[in-house]
Design a protein around this motif. Structure first.
Motif, PDB file in Angstrom:
ATOM      1  N   ARG A   1       0.835  -1.212   0.000  1.00 46.55           N
ATOM      2  CA  ARG A   1       0.000   0.000   0.000  1.00 46.55           C
ATOM      3  C   ARG A   1       0.863   1.252   0.000  1.00 46.55           C
ATOM      4  O   ARG A   1       0.543   2.235   0.666  1.00 46.55           O
ATOM      5  CB  ARG A   1      -0.901   0.009   1.236  1.00 46.55           C
ATOM      6  CG  ARG A   1      -1.782  -1.195   1.368  1.00 46.55           C
ATOM      7  CD  ARG A   1      -2.958  -1.062   0.431  1.00 46.55           C
ATOM      8  NE  ARG A   1      -3.777  -2.273   0.422  1.00 46.55           N
ATOM      9  CZ  ARG A   1      -4.811  -2.464   1.222  1.00 46.55           C
ATOM     10  NH1 ARG A   1      -5.121  -1.559   2.101  1.00 46.55           N
ATOM     11  NH2 ARG A   1      -5.525  -3.562   1.137  1.00 46.55           N
ATOM     12  N   ALA A   2       1.961   1.244  -0.751  1.00 44.36           N
ATOM     13  CA  ALA A   2       2.879   2.384  -0.716  1.00 44.36           C
ATOM     14  C   ALA A   2       2.202   3.658  -1.197  1.00 44.36           C
ATOM     15  O   ALA A   2       2.469   4.746  -0.680  1.00 44.36           O
ATOM     16  CB  ALA A   2       4.108   2.096  -1.570  1.00 44.36           C
ATOM     17  N   LEU A   3       1.292   3.521  -2.158  1.00 46.42           N
ATOM     18  CA  LEU A   3       0.631   4.718  -2.688  1.00 46.42           C
ATOM     19  C   LEU A   3      -0.297   5.333  -1.629  1.00 46.42           C
ATOM     20  O   LEU A   3      -0.367   6.558  -1.500  1.00 46.42           O
ATOM     21  CB  LEU A   3      -0.156   4.337  -3.940  1.00 46.42           C
ATOM     22  CG  LEU A   3      -0.260   5.413  -5.013  1.00 46.42           C
ATOM     23  CD1 LEU A   3       1.105   5.886  -5.435  1.00 46.42           C
ATOM     24  CD2 LEU A   3      -1.024   4.889  -6.204  1.00 46.42           C
ATOM     25  N   ASP A   4      -0.979   4.474  -0.850  1.00 44.39           N
ATOM     26  CA  ASP A   4      -1.813   4.972   0.244  1.00 44.39           C
ATOM     27  C   ASP A   4      -0.980   5.747   1.251  1.00 44.39           C
ATOM     28  O   ASP A   4      -1.354   6.835   1.711  1.00 44.39           O
ATOM     29  CB  ASP A   4      -2.481   3.796   0.977  1.00 44.39           C
ATOM     30  CG  ASP A   4      -3.672   3.278   0.212  1.00 44.39           C
ATOM     31  OD1 ASP A   4      -3.888   3.770  -0.895  1.00 44.39           O
ATOM     32  OD2 ASP A   4      -4.358   2.393   0.729  1.00 44.39           O
ATOM     33  N   THR A   5       0.162   5.155   1.609  1.00 45.72           N
ATOM     34  CA  THR A   5       1.013   5.811   2.603  1.00 45.72           C
ATOM     35  C   THR A   5       1.541   7.135   2.071  1.00 45.72           C
ATOM     36  O   THR A   5       1.711   8.092   2.828  1.00 45.72           O
ATOM     37  CB  THR A   5       2.161   4.872   2.981  1.00 45.72           C
ATOM     38  OG1 THR A   5       1.641   3.575   3.206  1.00 45.72           O
ATOM     39  CG2 THR A   5       2.844   5.338   4.238  1.00 45.72           C
ATOM     40  N   PHE A   6       1.803   7.176   0.755  1.00 44.70           N
ATOM     41  CA  PHE A   6       2.223   8.445   0.149  1.00 44.70           C
ATOM     42  C   PHE A   6       1.134   9.497   0.330  1.00 44.70           C
ATOM     43  O   PHE A   6       1.412  10.652   0.678  1.00 44.70           O
ATOM     44  CB  PHE A   6       2.526   8.217  -1.334  1.00 44.70           C
ATOM     45  CG  PHE A   6       3.163   9.394  -2.008  1.00 44.70           C
ATOM     46  CD1 PHE A   6       4.121  10.143  -1.360  1.00 44.70           C
ATOM     47  CD2 PHE A   6       2.803   9.740  -3.299  1.00 44.70           C
ATOM     48  CE1 PHE A   6       4.717  11.218  -1.985  1.00 44.70           C
ATOM     49  CE2 PHE A   6       3.383  10.815  -3.922  1.00 44.70           C
ATOM     50  CZ  PHE A   6       4.345  11.558  -3.265  1.00 44.70           C
ATOM     51  N   GLY A   7      -0.122   9.065   0.123  1.00 45.06           N
ATOM     52  CA  GLY A   7      -1.235   9.983   0.340  1.00 45.06           C
ATOM     53  C   GLY A   7      -1.293  10.476   1.779  1.00 45.06           C
ATOM     54  O   GLY A   7      -1.478  11.666   2.035  1.00 45.06           O
ATOM     55  N   GLU A   8      -1.081   9.571   2.741  1.00 39.54           N
ATOM     56  CA  GLU A   8      -1.109   9.961   4.154  1.00 39.54           C
ATOM     57  C   GLU A   8      -0.013  10.969   4.468  1.00 39.54           C
ATOM     58  O   GLU A   8      -0.235  11.964   5.164  1.00 39.54           O
ATOM     59  CB  GLU A   8      -0.928   8.731   5.046  1.00 39.54           C
ATOM     60  CG  GLU A   8      -2.175   7.895   5.180  1.00 39.54           C
ATOM     61  CD  GLU A   8      -1.877   6.593   5.883  1.00 39.54           C
ATOM     62  OE1 GLU A   8      -1.010   6.585   6.771  1.00 39.54           O
ATOM     63  OE2 GLU A   8      -2.519   5.585   5.548  1.00 39.54           O
ATOM     64  N   THR A   9       1.181  10.692   3.932  1.00 37.93           N
ATOM     65  CA  THR A   9       2.292  11.625   4.159  1.00 37.93           C
ATOM     66  C   THR A   9       1.964  13.001   3.596  1.00 37.93           C
ATOM     67  O   THR A   9       2.253  14.026   4.217  1.00 37.93           O
ATOM     68  CB  THR A   9       3.563  11.080   3.506  1.00 37.93           C
ATOM     69  OG1 THR A   9       3.696   9.716   3.827  1.00 37.93           O
ATOM     70  CG2 THR A   9       4.781  11.827   3.971  1.00 37.93           C
ATOM     71  N   THR A  10       1.321  13.018   2.420  1.00 35.54           N
ATOM     72  CA  THR A  10       0.963  14.295   1.821  1.00 35.54           C
ATOM     73  C   THR A  10      -0.073  15.026   2.664  1.00 35.54           C
ATOM     74  O   THR A  10      -0.057  16.254   2.749  1.00 35.54           O
ATOM     75  CB  THR A  10       0.428  14.067   0.402  1.00 35.54           C
ATOM     76  OG1 THR A  10       1.235  13.093  -0.243  1.00 35.54           O
ATOM     77  CG2 THR A  10       0.453  15.337  -0.395  1.00 35.54           C
ATOM     78  N   VAL A  11      -0.967  14.251   3.310  1.00 35.44           N
ATOM     79  CA  VAL A  11      -1.962  14.887   4.185  1.00 35.44           C
ATOM     80  C   VAL A  11      -1.264  15.585   5.351  1.00 35.44           C
ATOM     81  O   VAL A  11      -1.574  16.736   5.688  1.00 35.44           O
ATOM     82  CB  VAL A  11      -2.972  13.835   4.700  1.00 35.44           C
ATOM     83  CG1 VAL A  11      -3.790  14.400   5.834  1.00 35.44           C
ATOM     84  CG2 VAL A  11      -3.883  13.398   3.585  1.00 35.44           C
ATOM     85  N   VAL A  12      -0.291  14.900   5.962  1.00 34.33           N
ATOM     86  CA  VAL A  12       0.446  15.504   7.079  1.00 34.33           C
ATOM     87  C   VAL A  12       1.181  16.762   6.601  1.00 34.33           C
ATOM     88  O   VAL A  12       1.148  17.814   7.257  1.00 34.33           O
ATOM     89  CB  VAL A  12       1.435  14.485   7.674  1.00 34.33           C
ATOM     90  CG1 VAL A  12       2.269  15.120   8.754  1.00 34.33           C
ATOM     91  CG2 VAL A  12       0.690  13.307   8.235  1.00 34.33           C
ATOM     92  N   PHE A  13       1.808  16.653   5.428  1.00 33.90           N
ATOM     93  CA  PHE A  13       2.510  17.789   4.831  1.00 33.90           C
ATOM     94  C   PHE A  13       1.557  18.961   4.620  1.00 33.90           C
ATOM     95  O   PHE A  13       1.860  20.108   4.964  1.00 33.90           O
ATOM     96  CB  PHE A  13       3.111  17.316   3.501  1.00 33.90           C
ATOM     97  CG  PHE A  13       3.681  18.390   2.636  1.00 33.90           C
ATOM     98  CD1 PHE A  13       4.881  18.986   2.963  1.00 33.90           C
ATOM     99  CD2 PHE A  13       3.032  18.782   1.490  1.00 33.90           C
ATOM    100  CE1 PHE A  13       5.411  19.965   2.159  1.00 33.90           C
ATOM    101  CE2 PHE A  13       3.553  19.761   0.685  1.00 33.90           C
ATOM    102  CZ  PHE A  13       4.747  20.356   1.018  1.00 33.90           C
TER     103      PHE A  13
END
Lengths: 237, 147
Positions: free
Chosen positions: A158-170
């Motif tokens: 789920r690397a793409l999901d985690t990328f989305g989560e990181t972008t949310v924090v950013f």
């Protein structure tokens, strides 16, 4: 085995009871400082519940964010507030509280109704354990070579999901910066006002320039005084 | 009030709290590094490590005051770090594409089955940096406000 389950149940029940007590305390307490601290205790207890569910990573995120950062932000808000944090207790009137009470009971009933259909905790036949979880558990070590399945799911499958989560924090950080973070930036060009009483914008000058500015100011003021005197005398004559 | 963020030494009178914080900060930061780099063997990963590291810095801010803590890690540097984390994460996927694979296809890093570990390690570093810098920024900005 039965002994372990019984102990687990006992611990969970104790933690949940304490959480209930702290919720009632949060409602009853009138000092905002106490409310913040009791909320921190509530979060710590929730972290304990997560540990009994073997979700250690969720537990220490909860402890760090909920009990650490949230409490810090709450206390910082109290430090910024100017008024006394003791909110005066209003007289409890039954007529005022009957509406909110109905809403609370209704929402609670809906939540219980929703929980009715949920599978029992730890049920191996629950839908969530039938979808891809078995595949991950069986194959992830061969495919990734990482013993922690959670990490290989988050970082691999789920690397793409985690990328989305990181972008949310950013985005959260950028939002806070854009709304209230950029106030202390100095403007690039400052027009030096001629008649300014306070010495605020003299800070950028060296000591000599400040002295010259003060002398100029003095001369301007004395000039203004002399003009005023002359005008007054002219009116007298 | 026990808490004066805008003074120079906010916890000067509360010396028990100050002593506890001073002794706990290094342990928290060490544990954060452990969680970051052992995320593939033990519970945790980039997000948890970032939060723990931020807690360490925020505790330091409680000890010495926001303005002094900002001198340790300035706002501009934090802004750089928060973007760098996302860039590392996204850049990992782009690098995979340039090497001829799909987005986040770690196998293109080579080295067989270690390639997956390298990929996870890189993206966890990105997550950790972003989360750490974000939480520190939010705390510094919100708590550094003058009322």
């Amino acid at each position: 085995m039965d002994m372990i389950i019984a102990t687990n149940t006992l611990i969970t029940l104790t933690l949940l009871t304490l959480m209930g007590i702290s919720v009632i305390l949060v409602i009853r307490l009138r000092s905002l400082m106490s409310v913040i601290l009791v909320s921190a205790i509530f979060t710590l207890l929730a972290a304990g519940v997560y540990i009994t569910m073997d979700a250690v990573d969720v537990a220490f995120t909860e402890a760090a964010v909920g009990a650490g950062i949230s409490t810090f932000l709450g206390l910082a808000t109290l430090a910024v507030l100017k008024f006394s944090p003791n909110v005066k207790a209003k007289e409890d009137r039954f007529k005022d509280s009957i509406g909110p009470l109905c809403v609370c009971i209704l929402v609670g009933l809906f939540l219980i109704l929703g929980a009715w259909d949920m599978p029992i905790y730890g049920d191996a036949n629950a839908p969530i354990h039938q979808h891809v979880a078995n595949y991950y558990l069986a194959v992830s070590y061969q495919e990734f070579g990482i013993p922690n399945v959670v990490t290989s799911v988050l970082g691999g499958y789920r690397a793409l999901d985690t990328f989305g989560e990181t972008t949310v924090v950013f985005t959260a950080a950028i939002g806070v910066l854009a709304l209230i973070g950029a106030t202390n930036r100095k403007p690039q060009q400052v027009d030096i006002p001629i008649n300014q009483d306070d010495d605020e914008d003299l800070d950028e000058f060296t000591e000599d320039e400040k002295e010259v500015e003060r002398m100029l100011e003095h001369i301007r003021q004395s000039g203004a005084k002399m003009t005023a005197k002359r005008l007054l005398k002219g009116e007298d004559k | 009030m026990i808490f004066h963020l805008d003074k120079d030494r906010p916890m000067a009178e509360n010396w028990i709290g100050a002593a506890v914080i001073r002794s706990v900060i290094p342990l928290i930061m060490l544990f954060a590094l452990y969680v970051q780099f052992h995320g593939d063997y033990s519970p945790g990963g980039g997000f948890q490590a970032g939060v723990l590291f931020a807690v360490g810095l925020v505790m330091y801010a409680m000890l010495v005051g926001i303005s002094k803590a900002r001198r340790v890690l300035s706002m501009g540097y934090l802004r750089f770090l928060v973007s760098l984390g996302v860039l590392i994460y996204g850049g990992c996927g782009v690098a995979n594409m340039l090497m001829g694979g799909n987005y986040f296809d770690y196998a293109t890093f080579g080295g067989g089955y270690h390639a997956q570990e390298y990929g996870v390690l890189i993206i966890e570093a990105g997550v950790g940096l972003t989360v750490f810098a974000s939480i520190t920024i939010i705390c510094f900005v919100l708590a550094g406000k003058e009322g």
